[in-house]
Design a protein around this motif. Sequence first.
Motif, PDB file in Angstrom:
ATOM      1  N   UNK A   1      28.740 100.176  76.142  1.00 53.02           N
ATOM      2  CA  UNK A   1      27.989  99.038  75.607  1.00 53.02           C
ATOM      3  C   UNK A   1      27.038  99.484  74.500  1.00 53.02           C
ATOM      4  N   UNK A   2      26.703  98.552  73.585  1.00 56.01           N
ATOM      5  CA  UNK A   2      25.769  98.880  72.511  1.00 56.01           C
ATOM      6  C   UNK A   2      24.443  99.400  73.058  1.00 56.01           C
ATOM      7  N   UNK A   3      23.868 100.354  72.334  1.00 59.60           N
ATOM      8  CA  UNK A   3      22.587 100.948  72.718  1.00 59.60           C
ATOM      9  C   UNK A   3      22.717 102.254  73.463  1.00 59.60           C
ATOM     10  N   UNK A   4      23.886 102.523  74.033  1.00 58.00           N
ATOM     11  CA  UNK A   4      24.066 103.797  74.738  1.00 58.00           C
ATOM     12  C   UNK A   4      24.106 104.939  73.723  1.00 58.00           C
ATOM     13  N   UNK A   5      23.638 106.114  74.137  1.00 60.84           N
ATOM     14  CA  UNK A   5      23.655 107.300  73.291  1.00 60.84           C
ATOM     15  C   UNK A   5      24.776 108.225  73.738  1.00 60.84           C
ATOM     16  N   UNK A   6      25.544 108.736  72.771  1.00 60.71           N
ATOM     17  CA  UNK A   6      26.650 109.642  73.063  1.00 60.71           C
ATOM     18  C   UNK A   6      26.292 111.042  72.577  1.00 60.71           C
ATOM     19  N   UNK A   7      26.761 112.063  73.333  1.00 62.98           N
ATOM     20  CA  UNK A   7      26.413 113.428  72.961  1.00 62.98           C
ATOM     21  C   UNK A   7      27.602 114.361  72.797  1.00 62.98           C
ATOM     22  N   UNK A   8      28.755 114.075  73.371  1.00 60.60           N
ATOM     23  CA  UNK A   8      29.881 115.012  73.322  1.00 60.60           C
ATOM     24  C   UNK A   8      31.194 114.327  72.988  1.00 60.60           C
ATOM     25  N   UNK A   9      32.100 115.107  72.384  1.00 57.42           N
ATOM     26  CA  UNK A   9      33.479 114.712  72.081  1.00 57.42           C
ATOM     27  C   UNK A   9      34.353 115.767  72.738  1.00 57.42           C
ATOM     28  N   UNK A  10      35.307 115.338  73.573  1.00 61.02           N
ATOM     29  CA  UNK A  10      36.169 116.282  74.290  1.00 61.02           C
ATOM     30  C   UNK A  10      37.588 115.724  74.311  1.00 61.02           C
ATOM     31  N   UNK A  11      38.532 116.483  73.763  1.00 64.28           N
ATOM     32  CA  UNK A  11      39.908 116.046  73.660  1.00 64.28           C
ATOM     33  C   UNK A  11      40.789 116.972  74.481  1.00 64.28           C
ATOM     34  N   UNK A  12      41.329 116.454  75.604  1.00 59.79           N
ATOM     35  CA  UNK A  12      42.190 117.220  76.508  1.00 59.79           C
ATOM     36  C   UNK A  12      43.634 117.159  76.017  1.00 59.79           C
ATOM     37  N   UNK A  13      44.325 118.287  76.093  1.00 58.91           N
ATOM     38  CA  UNK A  13      45.719 118.383  75.679  1.00 58.91           C
ATOM     39  C   UNK A  13      46.625 118.298  76.896  1.00 58.91           C
ATOM     40  N   UNK A  14      47.646 117.447  76.815  1.00 62.12           N
ATOM     41  CA  UNK A  14      48.670 117.364  77.850  1.00 62.12           C
ATOM     42  C   UNK A  14      50.020 117.566  77.185  1.00 62.12           C
ATOM     43  N   UNK A  15      50.839 118.443  77.740  1.00 62.91           N
ATOM     44  CA  UNK A  15      52.143 118.739  77.162  1.00 62.91           C
ATOM     45  C   UNK A  15      52.636 120.078  77.671  1.00 62.91           C
ATOM     46  N   UNK A  16      53.362 120.803  76.832  1.00 62.33           N
ATOM     47  CA  UNK A  16      53.905 122.106  77.214  1.00 62.33           C
ATOM     48  C   UNK A  16      52.872 123.201  76.975  1.00 62.33           C
ATOM     49  N   UNK A  17      53.218 124.417  77.340  1.00 55.62           N
ATOM     50  CA  UNK A  17      52.326 125.562  77.100  1.00 55.62           C
ATOM     51  C   UNK A  17      52.070 125.746  75.609  1.00 55.62           C
ATOM     52  N   UNK A  18      52.997 125.277  74.769  1.00 53.25           N
ATOM     53  CA  UNK A  18      52.846 125.392  73.313  1.00 53.25           C
ATOM     54  C   UNK A  18      52.039 124.239  72.709  1.00 53.25           C
ATOM     55  N   UNK A  19      51.532 123.333  73.540  1.00 53.95           N
ATOM     56  CA  UNK A  19      50.767 122.189  73.039  1.00 53.95           C
ATOM     57  C   UNK A  19      49.609 122.670  72.170  1.00 53.95           C
ATOM     58  N   UNK A  20      49.405 121.988  71.040  1.00 55.69           N
ATOM     59  CA  UNK A  20      48.289 122.355  70.171  1.00 55.69           C
ATOM     60  C   UNK A  20      47.765 121.129  69.443  1.00 55.69           C
ATOM     61  N   UNK A  21      46.492 121.219  69.069  1.00 53.06           N
ATOM     62  CA  UNK A  21      45.859 120.170  68.282  1.00 53.06           C
ATOM     63  C   UNK A  21      44.969 120.831  67.249  1.00 53.06           C
ATOM     64  N   UNK A  22      44.939 120.231  66.065  1.00 54.18           N
ATOM     65  CA  UNK A  22      43.997 120.596  65.018  1.00 54.18           C
ATOM     66  C   UNK A  22      43.264 119.316  64.647  1.00 54.18           C
ATOM     67  N   UNK A  23      41.946 119.372  64.595  1.00 56.76           N
ATOM     68  CA  UNK A  23      41.131 118.207  64.262  1.00 56.76           C
ATOM     69  C   UNK A  23      40.445 118.485  62.939  1.00 56.76           C
ATOM     70  N   UNK A  24      40.662 117.582  61.991  1.00 56.94           N
ATOM     71  CA  UNK A  24      40.136 117.734  60.639  1.00 56.94           C
ATOM     72  C   UNK A  24      38.755 117.098  60.503  1.00 56.94           C
ATOM     73  N   UNK A  25      38.596 115.881  61.026  1.00 55.24           N
ATOM     74  CA  UNK A  25      37.311 115.195  60.958  1.00 55.24           C
ATOM     75  C   UNK A  25      37.188 114.167  62.076  1.00 55.24           C
ATOM     76  N   UNK A  26      35.926 113.838  62.381  1.00 56.45           N
ATOM     77  CA  UNK A  26      35.587 112.833  63.396  1.00 56.45           C
ATOM     78  C   UNK A  26      34.476 111.983  62.809  1.00 56.45           C
TER      79      UNK A  26
END
Length: 131
Positions: free
Chosen positions: A98-123
């Motif tokens: 809801x509006x007014x709440x404060x956020x402090x963290x961004x966490x992106x969990x990977x699901x897939x094979x052992x070779x699963x990968x992610x690259x994040x350019x911007x948020x």
Amino acid sequence: LYGDGEEMKDGLLSRTGAGNYAAFRYDPTVTVLAGMVLRFRARTRAITQLQLEVFLDKPNDQRCFSQRLKPAKEGEWQVFEIRLAEFADKLNPALKMTPGQLLRNFKLHLEGTAAASVEIDWVEYVRIQEE
């Protein structure tokens, strides 16, 4: 960065391996506004699903809000956009952000094979309209 194996190289946050995550803390915190969305650009490989979590920054209330995402393009850059009002409390899905709440963290969990990968350019957090 959390320092749990994420790497920052050439301006990209990257992580490999199913069951791992890419995460960082906002400084300063982000205030939720009506009509706000979270956008990020990422390239994924061998990912079946991503689970995005954001956390409240409030003493004695460390709630986590989450959203599941399915990448549409293997190995290509894509922009993900999620309305903050769609994020559900991880322990009580009936509760939404809801509006007014404060956020402090961004966490992106990977699901897939052992070779699963992610690259994040911007948020970014963007207010696109009033709700």
